[in-house]
Design an enzyme around this catalytic site. Structure first.
Site, short mmCIF file in Angstrom:
data_model
loop_
_atom_site.label_atom_id
_atom_site.label_comp_id
_atom_site.label_asym_id
_atom_site.label_seq_id
_atom_site.Cartn_x
_atom_site.Cartn_y
_atom_site.Cartn_z
N ILE A 86 7.33 12.31 7.23
CA ILE A 86 6.69 11.47 8.35
C ILE A 86 5.18 12.38 8.46
CG2 ILE A 86 6.44 10.72 10.46
CD1 ILE A 86 8.30 8.92 8.96
N LEU A 87 4.32 11.93 7.99
CA LEU A 87 3.06 12.61 8.02
C LEU A 87 2.57 12.80 9.44
CD1 LEU A 87 1.18 11.22 5.03
CD2 LEU A 87 2.66 13.34 4.98
N GLU A 105 5.70 -1.63 7.02
CA GLU A 105 6.48 -2.97 6.92
C GLU A 105 7.95 -2.92 7.62
OE1 GLU A 105 4.61 -5.86 4.18
OE2 GLU A 105 3.73 -3.98 3.44
MO1 MOS Z 1 1.17 -6.18 3.43
S1 MOS Z 1 1.93 -8.06 4.06
O1 MOS Z 1 1.44 -6.29 1.95
O2 MOS Z 1 -0.54 -6.10 3.89
#
Ligand code: MOS
Length: 736
Positions: free
Chosen positions: A627-628, A703
Site C-alpha cells: 500500500i503506497l 475496484e
Molecule cells: Mo474502471 S470501471 O476500469 O474505470
C-alpha cells in the site's frame, strides 16, 4: 540506497489544497480566449428515423455562430475504435437507435445563448416501438463468441459439468438480477476543443489521455502527433470517462468548423445517455457441493443487455472462474439488444455484478449445508488459480477472512435466521469475499533534477481523483532521497512520456514501478557524478557506501562527507539532469496469477414493520500488495464500500417503456447513499510483499472494495429476515 521512508505513509493529498480552495483547474474551468460554447441536441425518441431537423429559427437566435447537424458532417460516422462504436447518424443513416442519441450541436457566444437556441431546434422524426426492457429483449438472445473487445471467450469450461452435478449432495440453482446503473461522477464530462492549423488540443475529462489522442486522431483522420490531450484533474470517472465519446468528437468538429475554440459540458441529464452505464444482468447460477461443503460444480450464465449497434458484455463470470477450487465449471455469456446507448465499464465491471450472484449463492449453500459461511469459503479456498493453474503471485484471502471475522466478532453470530434483534429491528450479519485482477501496462517516466533545486517527475498518466499525484510523489521522493515537498509530479498531458489508461485498477501497478525505476536511476547517476568528481567530498568512494536523505548525499561512515544534487550539478555546469525509464510487465510475472483479495462483513438492521434496511457496521479487510499511502488507499476503500451499499439498497436506472427515456436523470431522483446512510467503516489492509507483480509489489485496489458488498448486505438481510432477495436493489417493498 536512500534512508527515506515515505512510501506507505498517510501523506495528505499533494493536490488537496488546490482542490478544496477551488484552484485546481478541472477541464471546464480552463480559461481560453475567444471561447465559444457548444450545446448538444439529442433525439427524444428511442427508435425511428430523423425526417428533418429544422434549424431555421435557432439559427437566427442571438449569439448563434453555427449549428452543426449530423447530416452536414460526413465525418460523423459510426466509428469503430478501441472496440467501441460511437454512434452518430450519418448522412446515409438517419436511424435513431436510442433516446438521447446526439443529433448535432449549437455553437454560440455564450452558454445561455447556445442553450436557448438549442431549445428552438425542431426535430421531426418518425417513431417506432422501441425495445426497452429486458423482458422484451429476451425474445432475441444470442451468445457472443468473445467478450470484452475480444479479449475473453464467450464461454469458459473446465472439467465435466454433468458429472460435477451428479456428485453434488446439495445443489443451489437460482437466478440473480441486477439493474442498469449509472456512474454519476461529480464532474460531468466536458471538453474544450481548439485548433491551431492542423493541430488539435483537447482539454478533456478522460481516464486515458493517450487512448483519447489515438482515438480522436483515428476519427478525424489526422496523425496522433497532431493531437494533444490535457487532463490535469478529474472529478471521478469510474469507467464512464474511459472511452472516447461522441460529444468530444462533436466539439472537435465544431471547433474546426467555427474556427474558434468550442467548449461542451454535458448536462447532468446527458450524463445518463452519453457515457455508458452498467448493464442490467440476469444471472443463472448453479452451485453443487458435497455434504462436507466441497464444491463439485459451478455454472454461471450471465445475460446482459447491449445497444442495437454494438456488443458490450458485462463479464459477470470473471471472478467465478478463479475464486473457488471447483473442478467442474461453466461460465457463459448471452446478450440481448435494447434501444439504449451501449453499456460500458463501471467500477469493477463484471465482478461487481457477478460477485453479487456468486457470493449470494455461496451464502445460500452455506445455509443449506448448515456450515458457517466463512468455513464454507475456506473449504473451497483456491490454493492455486483453479482456472489457469498458475500459482498466485500473492494471496492473503484467508488472512482477510480471519482478521475481518475477528474485528467484526463474527464468532458471536447466531447462525439461525431472525435470531438476532434490537427492539423492532431484526439484526443480520453477512459477509462476502472480494477479488479483482491486477493488470499493468507499459509506462514511461522522466525525472528531471534541476540545479536550482527543483525536481520534476513526469508521466502521461491520470489522476482520476484517486491520488495518483500523491502516491507517485511519494514513490519518487523515496527513491530520490528527497522530502516529498521537493518533488513535483506532473501528469495528464499527452506530451508527457506515455502511460496506460487509468482503468481496470492498473495505474498504481503500472506507474509506480516506472517512477521508482526512473527516480532510482536518476539518484544513481547523481551519486556516480559525485564519486567521479575530484571536487566532491565523496570523490573516489563506492556507491554502496553512500546514502541519500533529504537531498543530501552522505558517506554512511562519515556524515560530514556530503554532497547534494544542486552542488553536483553546479560544479558540472549543468542546469539539470534528465533520466527517462520505461517498465513493462515482466515475463516472469506472467507465470503467476495476479489478483487482489478481500473480505467484507456487514451488519444490517431491518425494520420488521416497514422493511427499511440500515447498514449499521462495515468491516472490510483487503490484501492488495504494498500500500503506497494508507490514507488515499483507505479513501478508495471507503468509496468502494459506500458504492456497494448504494448498489445493494438504492441504485437503479429506470427507462420508460414507451420512449426509452431515462426517468429521473438527475442526482436527486437517482438514489445514491448520503452520509446518513453510511455507518462507521473499519478498513484494514493485510500487507503483502508480492515479489512477482512488479518491483514495488503493488497490486490493484481501486475496484476491489465495491466487490462483494451487495452480496454481504443481501446475506445479512437474509440472516436478519429469512428472506433471500436475489434482485437488486433490496428495497423495502421486496421485504414486505
Ligand atoms: Mo474502471 S470501471 O476500469 O474505470
Amino acid at each position: 540506497m536512500t534512508n527515506n521512508k515515505i512510501i506507505g505513509k498517510p501523506l495528505d493529498r499533494v493536490d488537496g489544497k488546490l482542490k478544496v480552495t477551488g484552484a485546481a483547474p478541472y477541464t471546464a474551468d480552463v480559461s481560453i480566449e475567444n471561447l465559444t460554447y457548444g450545446v448538444i441536441f439529442q433525439s427524444v425518441i428511442a427508435k425511428g428515423k430523423v425526417i428533418e431537423i429544422d434549424t431555421s429559427t435557432a439559427a437566427l437566435a442571438p449569439g448563434v455562430i453555427d449549428i452543426i447537424t449530423y447530416n452536414q458532417t460526413p465525418s460523423l460516422v459510426k466509428i469503430p475504435f478501441f472496440g467501441n462504436k460511437e454512434t452518430l447518424p450519418t448522412e446515409k443513416d438517419d436511424n435513431i437507435y436510442y433516446n438521447g442519441q446526439h443529433l448535432g450541436v449549437v455553437v454560440a457566444e455564450t452558454l445561455e445563448q447556445a442553450e436557448s437556441a438549442a431549445s428552438l431546434i425542431k426535430i421531426i422524426s418518425e417513431e417506432e416501438q422501441p425495445t426497452i426492457t429486458m423482458a422484451q429483449a429476451l425474445s432475441e438472445v444470442f451468445e457472443p463468441e468473445s467478450i470484452f473487445f475480444g479479449i475473453m471467450p464467450g464461454k469458459i469450461t473446465r472439467g465435466d459439468v454433468e458429472s460435477g452435478k451428479a456428485q453434488a449432495d446439495v445443489t443451489i440453482e437460482q437466478v440473480y438480477t441486477t439493474p442498469i446503473e449509472h456512474h454519476n461522477p461529480l464532474e460531468p464530462s466536458a471538453t474544450i476543443a481548439m485548433w491551431s492549423g492542423d493541430n488539435l488540443t483537447l482539454y478533456e475529462t478522460t481516464q486515458g489521455i493517450s487512448s483519447t489522442q489515438r482515438g480522436i486522431a483515428a476519427v478525424l483522420n489526422i496523425p496522433p502527433e497532431n493531437v494533444r490531450i490535457i487532463c490535469k484533474y478529474l472529478g471521478g470517472g469510474f469507467g464512464c470517462k474511459a472511452l472516447l465519446r461522441s460529444h468530444t468528437i462533436l466539439a472537435a468538429i465544431a471547433a474546426r468548423q467555427v474556427k474558434r475554440p468550442v467548449k461542451i459540458v454535458l448536462t447532468r441529464s446527458q450524463m445518463y445517455t452519453a457515457c455508458g452505464y452498467r448493464s442490467q444482468t440476469q444471472q443463472q447460477l448453479t452451485l453443487g457441493a458435497t455434504k462436507e461443503g466441497k464444491l463439485t460444480v459451478i455454472t454461471h450464465t450471465g445475460t446482459s443487455l447491449t445497444s442495437i449497434f454494438d456488443d458490450f458484455v458485462e463479464p459477470v463470470g470473471a471472478a467465478t472462474t478463479m475464486l473457488y477450487a471447483c473442478p467442474n465449471l461453466q461460465v457463459k455469456y448471452r446478450l440481448a439488444r435494447i434501444n439504449a446507448g451501449t453499456p460500458t465499464f463501471m467500477r469493477a465491471p463484471g465482478e461487481a455484478s457477478g460477485m453479487f450472484a456468486l457470493e449470494s449463492a455461496m451464502d445460500e449453500l452455506a445455509s443449506a449445508l448448515n456450515i458457517d459461511p466463512i468455513e464454507l469459503r475456506l473449504r473451497n479456498h483456491a490454493d492455486i488459480d483453479p482456472h489457469t493453474e498458475l500459482p498466485w503471485s500473492s494471496k492473503s484471502l484467508k488472512q482477510c477472512y480471519q482478521q475481518g471475522a475477528e474485528i467484526f466478532s463474527w464468532s458471536q453470530r447466531n447462525p439461525i435466521e431472525r435470531s438476532m434483534r434490537d427492539g423492532h429491528f431484526l439484526i443480520g450479519w453477512g459477509m462476502a469475499s472480494a477479488t479483482f485482477p491486477t493488470n499493468s501496462g507499459t509506462t514511461s517516466v522522466k525525472v528531471e533534477i534541476f540545479a536550482n533545486g527543483e525536481v520534476k517527475v513526469k508521466s502521461g498518466t491520470q489522476d482520476i481523483g484517486t491520488g495518483t499525484y500523491t502516491v507517485m510523489t511519494q514513490v519518487a521522493a523515496e527513491a530520490l532521497g528527497l522530502p516529498s515537498q521537493q518533488v513535483q509530479f506532473e501528469l495528464g498531458d499527452s506530451n508527457l512520456p506515455k502511460a496506460p489508461i487509468t482503468g481496470n485498477s492498473i495505474t498504481v501497478a503500472s506507474v509506480s514501478p516506472a517512477v521508482h525505476k526512473a527516480a532510482t536511476a536518476a539518484r544513481i547517476k547523481m551519486v556516480e557524478m559525485a564519486t567521479a568528481d575530484a571536487n566532491s567530498p565523496l570523490y573516489g568512494f563506492q556507491a554502496e557506501d553512500i546514502t541519500v536523505e533529504s537531498g543530501q548525499i552522505f558517506l554512511k561512515q562519515d556524515l560530514a562527507k556530503r554532497d547534494s544534487y544542486t552542488e553536483i550539478l553546479h560544479r558540472q555546469g549543468l542546469d539539470s539532469l534528465e533520466v527517462t525509464e520505461e517498465t513493462s510487465p515482466s515475463p516472469e510475472s506472467k507465470q503467476y496469477s495476479k489478483h487482489s483479495f478481500g473480505a467484507i462483513f456487514v451488519e444490517v438492521a431491518v425494520d420488521e414493520l416497514l422493511g427499511e434496511i440500515k447498514v449499521r457496521r462495515c468491516v472490510g479487510v483487503y490484501s492488495a500488495g504494498r500500500i503506497l499511502n494508507f490514507k488515499t488507499a483507505r479513501s478508495q476503500v471507503i468509496g468502494g464500500i459506500t458504492w456497494g451499499i448504494g448498489m445493494a439498497l438504492m441504485e437503479k436506472t429506470v427507462m420508460d417503456a414507451h420512449h426509452g427515456r431515462v426517468v429521473g436523470a438527475n442526482l436527486s431522483d437517482y438514489l445514491i447513499p448520503v452520509h446518513a446512510d453510511i455507518p462507521q467503516m473499519q478498513v484494514q489492509f493485510v500487507e503483502e510483499h508480492d515479489a512477482y507483480v512488479n518491483a514495488l509489489g503493488t497490486k490493484s485496489l481501486g475496484e476491489l472494495p465495491i466487490v462483494g458488498v451487495a452480496a454481504a448486505i443481501s446475506n445479512a438481510v437474509y440472516h436478519a429476515t429469512g428472506k433471500r432477495i436475489r434482485d437488486l436493489p433490496i428495497t423495502p417493498d421486496k421485504l414486505l
